[in-house]
Design a protein around this motif. Structure first.
Motif, PDB file in Angstrom:
ATOM      1  N   ILE A  40       4.379  14.453  47.980  1.00 26.15           N
ATOM      2  CA  ILE A  40       5.063  14.577  46.683  1.00 26.15           C
ATOM      3  C   ILE A  40       4.381  13.692  45.650  1.00 26.15           C
ATOM      4  O   ILE A  40       4.169  14.095  44.500  1.00 26.15           O
ATOM      5  CB  ILE A  40       6.548  14.212  46.830  1.00 26.15           C
ATOM      6  CG1 ILE A  40       7.262  15.237  47.725  1.00 26.15           C
ATOM      7  CG2 ILE A  40       7.229  14.134  45.475  1.00 26.15           C
ATOM      8  CD1 ILE A  40       8.680  14.873  48.075  1.00 26.15           C
ATOM      9  N   LYS A  41       4.023  12.475  46.080  1.00 28.00           N
ATOM     10  CA  LYS A  41       3.343  11.565  45.173  1.00 28.00           C
ATOM     11  C   LYS A  41       2.004  12.145  44.724  1.00 28.00           C
ATOM     12  O   LYS A  41       1.633  12.051  43.546  1.00 28.00           O
ATOM     13  CB  LYS A  41       3.127  10.224  45.880  1.00 28.00           C
ATOM     14  CG  LYS A  41       2.418   9.202  45.008  1.00 28.00           C
ATOM     15  CD  LYS A  41       2.216   7.900  45.761  1.00 28.00           C
ATOM     16  CE  LYS A  41       1.459   6.883  44.906  1.00 28.00           C
ATOM     17  NZ  LYS A  41       1.229   5.622  45.653  1.00 28.00           N
ATOM     18  N   GLY A  42       1.284  12.778  45.690  1.00 26.41           N
ATOM     19  CA  GLY A  42       0.007  13.396  45.343  1.00 26.41           C
ATOM     20  C   GLY A  42       0.184  14.535  44.345  1.00 26.41           C
ATOM     21  O   GLY A  42      -0.584  14.665  43.388  1.00 26.41           O
ATOM     22  N   ARG A  43       1.225  15.375  44.590  1.00 19.18           N
ATOM     23  CA  ARG A  43       1.476  16.480  43.663  1.00 19.18           C
ATOM     24  C   ARG A  43       1.861  15.953  42.273  1.00 19.18           C
ATOM     25  O   ARG A  43       1.417  16.471  41.244  1.00 19.18           O
ATOM     26  CB  ARG A  43       2.567  17.394  44.212  1.00 19.18           C
ATOM     27  CG  ARG A  43       2.132  18.196  45.430  1.00 19.18           C
ATOM     28  CD  ARG A  43       3.081  19.350  45.687  1.00 19.18           C
ATOM     29  NE  ARG A  43       4.437  18.922  45.953  1.00 19.18           N
ATOM     30  CZ  ARG A  43       4.920  18.651  47.165  1.00 19.18           C
ATOM     31  NH1 ARG A  43       4.122  18.757  48.232  1.00 19.18           N
ATOM     32  NH2 ARG A  43       6.176  18.265  47.340  1.00 19.18           N
ATOM     33  N   ILE A  44       2.703  14.908  42.283  1.00 18.37           N
ATOM     34  CA  ILE A  44       3.099  14.326  40.990  1.00 18.37           C
ATOM     35  C   ILE A  44       1.896  13.735  40.274  1.00 18.37           C
ATOM     36  O   ILE A  44       1.721  13.921  39.067  1.00 18.37           O
ATOM     37  CB  ILE A  44       4.187  13.256  41.205  1.00 18.37           C
ATOM     38  CG1 ILE A  44       5.492  13.925  41.707  1.00 18.37           C
ATOM     39  CG2 ILE A  44       4.461  12.483  39.925  1.00 18.37           C
ATOM     40  CD1 ILE A  44       6.569  12.936  42.079  1.00 18.37           C
ATOM     41  N   GLN A  45       1.050  13.030  41.045  1.00 14.32           N
ATOM     42  CA  GLN A  45      -0.139  12.437  40.433  1.00 14.32           C
ATOM     43  C   GLN A  45      -1.079  13.518  39.914  1.00 14.32           C
ATOM     44  O   GLN A  45      -1.665  13.377  38.834  1.00 14.32           O
ATOM     45  CB  GLN A  45      -0.863  11.554  41.460  1.00 14.32           C
ATOM     46  CG  GLN A  45      -2.041  10.778  40.883  1.00 14.32           C
ATOM     47  CD  GLN A  45      -1.610   9.805  39.805  1.00 14.32           C
ATOM     48  OE1 GLN A  45      -0.589   9.150  39.928  1.00 14.32           O
ATOM     49  NE2 GLN A  45      -2.400   9.711  38.750  1.00 14.32           N
ATOM     50  N   SER A  46      -1.213  14.623  40.712  1.00 10.06           N
ATOM     51  CA  SER A  46      -2.044  15.739  40.257  1.00 10.06           C
ATOM     52  C   SER A  46      -1.498  16.340  38.982  1.00 10.06           C
ATOM     53  O   SER A  46      -2.243  16.655  38.049  1.00 10.06           O
ATOM     54  CB  SER A  46      -2.133  16.795  41.360  1.00 10.06           C
ATOM     55  OG  SER A  46      -2.852  17.924  40.905  1.00 10.06           O
ATOM     56  N   ARG A  47      -0.161  16.474  38.937  1.00 11.98           N
ATOM     57  CA  ARG A  47       0.461  17.018  37.719  1.00 11.98           C
ATOM     58  C   ARG A  47       0.273  16.072  36.532  1.00 11.98           C
ATOM     59  O   ARG A  47       0.015  16.516  35.409  1.00 11.98           O
ATOM     60  CB  ARG A  47       1.962  17.230  37.994  1.00 11.98           C
ATOM     61  CG  ARG A  47       2.714  17.864  36.841  1.00 11.98           C
ATOM     62  CD  ARG A  47       2.199  19.231  36.512  1.00 11.98           C
ATOM     63  NE  ARG A  47       2.967  19.850  35.453  1.00 11.98           N
ATOM     64  CZ  ARG A  47       2.648  20.977  34.848  1.00 11.98           C
ATOM     65  NH1 ARG A  47       1.543  21.614  35.218  1.00 11.98           N
ATOM     66  NH2 ARG A  47       3.401  21.470  33.892  1.00 11.98           N
ATOM     67  N   CYS A  67      -1.585  17.002  33.194  1.00 11.30           N
ATOM     68  CA  CYS A  67      -0.945  16.817  31.887  1.00 11.30           C
ATOM     69  C   CYS A  67      -1.773  15.895  30.997  1.00 11.30           C
ATOM     70  O   CYS A  67      -1.895  16.122  29.793  1.00 11.30           O
ATOM     71  CB  CYS A  67       0.466  16.258  32.066  1.00 11.30           C
ATOM     72  SG  CYS A  67       1.639  17.424  32.830  1.00 11.30           S
ATOM     73  N   HIS A  68      -2.355  14.853  31.624  1.00  8.20           N
ATOM     74  CA  HIS A  68      -3.181  13.936  30.847  1.00  8.20           C
ATOM     75  C   HIS A  68      -4.422  14.642  30.308  1.00  8.20           C
ATOM     76  O   HIS A  68      -4.808  14.443  29.148  1.00  8.20           O
ATOM     77  CB  HIS A  68      -3.596  12.753  31.727  1.00  8.20           C
ATOM     78  CG  HIS A  68      -4.418  11.726  31.017  1.00  8.20           C
ATOM     79  ND1 HIS A  68      -3.911  10.936  30.003  1.00  8.20           N
ATOM     80  CD2 HIS A  68      -5.727  11.375  31.153  1.00  8.20           C
ATOM     81  CE1 HIS A  68      -4.864  10.136  29.552  1.00  8.20           C
ATOM     82  NE2 HIS A  68      -5.969  10.384  30.226  1.00  8.20           N
ATOM     83  N   MET A  69      -5.025  15.500  31.149  1.00  9.56           N
ATOM     84  CA  MET A  69      -6.199  16.243  30.707  1.00  9.56           C
ATOM     85  C   MET A  69      -5.830  17.207  29.576  1.00  9.56           C
ATOM     86  O   MET A  69      -6.534  17.304  28.564  1.00  9.56           O
ATOM     87  CB  MET A  69      -6.805  17.018  31.885  1.00  9.56           C
ATOM     88  CG  MET A  69      -8.073  17.785  31.521  1.00  9.56           C
ATOM     89  SD  MET A  69      -8.787  18.645  32.942  1.00  9.56           S
ATOM     90  CE  MET A  69      -7.476  19.823  33.293  1.00  9.56           C
ATOM     91  N   LYS A  70      -4.684  17.906  29.754  1.00  5.48           N
ATOM     92  CA  LYS A  70      -4.235  18.815  28.698  1.00  5.48           C
ATOM     93  C   LYS A  70      -3.901  18.035  27.426  1.00  5.48           C
ATOM     94  O   LYS A  70      -4.152  18.505  26.314  1.00  5.48           O
ATOM     95  CB  LYS A  70      -3.031  19.614  29.163  1.00  5.48           C
ATOM     96  CG  LYS A  70      -3.366  20.650  30.222  1.00  5.48           C
ATOM     97  CD  LYS A  70      -2.144  21.476  30.594  1.00  5.48           C
ATOM     98  CE  LYS A  70      -2.507  22.559  31.597  1.00  5.48           C
ATOM     99  NZ  LYS A  70      -1.311  23.371  31.978  1.00  5.48           N
ATOM    100  N   TYR A  71      -3.340  16.845  27.615  1.00  9.74           N
ATOM    101  CA  TYR A  71      -3.023  16.013  26.448  1.00  9.74           C
ATOM    102  C   TYR A  71      -4.299  15.646  25.700  1.00  9.74           C
ATOM    103  O   TYR A  71      -4.340  15.694  24.465  1.00  9.74           O
ATOM    104  CB  TYR A  71      -2.290  14.759  26.909  1.00  9.74           C
ATOM    105  CG  TYR A  71      -2.160  13.701  25.834  1.00  9.74           C
ATOM    106  CD1 TYR A  71      -1.227  13.835  24.802  1.00  9.74           C
ATOM    107  CD2 TYR A  71      -2.985  12.573  25.847  1.00  9.74           C
ATOM    108  CE1 TYR A  71      -1.118  12.875  23.812  1.00  9.74           C
ATOM    109  CE2 TYR A  71      -2.880  11.611  24.859  1.00  9.74           C
ATOM    110  CZ  TYR A  71      -1.936  11.758  23.850  1.00  9.74           C
ATOM    111  OH  TYR A  71      -1.844  10.810  22.875  1.00  9.74           O
TER     112      TYR A  71
END
Length: 243
Positions: free
Chosen positions: A98-105, A109-113
């Motif tokens: 879950i932490k990996g998925r959250i970090q990936s998200r 999001c940071h890249m899209k930002y």
């Protein structure tokens, strides 16, 4: 049959044991794996029978049925501990996933930002450019409005001047119309004196007919205006009237 260690102390109890067990310190064994409760005692006051009974109770507690219950309880605790450890490991794996998925998200999001921030910066630059162009267009529009006003003023002036010019042209035409009869009379008089009848349809040359009454002659002529000077043309016409 092999005797267990301390078995020699567990022989048949004597009458003294039966009579003294109630007054002697006791050791109780429990099937619930609780430790034997031993009251404070003075080892120097124990009899042999009491000592033998205590040894027997200790053996029952650590080797007998109570020990089996304790072993079962220990095994159950170990099993539960293993299950708990397995659940903990599973929970850790799931939490890491879950932490990996959250970090990936978060990274996505940071890249899209960053992409949106870059696009927004481009839009800001484009907006600044448009604002500059708008300012130039406004200045140009103001200048064109000023020029339009000046041109309209000049047009009005030109209309006035044109109207005055038309009036002058009309006056000149009226004067020319008044001179036409006089010119016709002069031309007729010149023709009767010179004997020349002009052909006014000829544009590129001077053409006509010369009449010499004294000799009863009629001569046609055509003189190119481009090849002769006015003096030469007058001399040629004068020569034709004299012949």
């Amino acid at each position: 049959m092999v005797k267990r260690k301390g078995g020699e102390f567990a022989e048949s109890p004597t009458t003294a044991f039966v009579t003294t067990i109630a007054s002697s310190p006791t050791i109780t064994s429990s099937s619930t794996a609780s430790a034997p409760a031993i009251s404070p005692f003075n080892t120097s006051s124990f009899t042999w029978e009491e000592t033998s009974l205590l040894m027997t109770q200790l053996l029952d507690h650590y080797v007998g049925p109570a020990a089996s219950d304790n072993i079962s309880l220990i095994k159950e605790c170990a099993s539960q501990n293993e299950d708990l450890s397995n659940w903990k490991n599973s929970f850790l794996l799931e939490s890491q996933s879950i932490k990996g998925r959250i970090q990936s998200r978060i990274d996505e999001c940071h890249m899209k930002y960053q992409q949106e921030e870059g696009a927004l910066e481009e839009q800001r630059k484009h907006l600044v450019t448009l604002e500059g162009e708008e300012h130039l267009l406004r200045e140009k529009h103001t200048m064109l409005r000023k020029e339009k006003g000046e041109i309209e003023q000049r047009i009005d002036q030109y209309k006035i001047e044109a109207s005055q010019g038309v009036e002058k042209i009309d006056e000149v035409e009226e004067m020319k119309k008044m001179e036409v009869p006089r010119l016709q009379q002069q031309i007729s008089l010149y023709a009767s004196i010179s004997g020349i009848k002009w052909e006014y349809d000829c544009v590129d040359s001077l053409a006509g007919e010369v009449e010499v009454p004294l000799k009863c002659l009629h001569k046609r002529f055509a003189i190119d205006k481009e090849e002769h000077t006015p003096f030469e043309i007058a001399d040629m016409l004068w020569g034709m009237t004299e012949t």
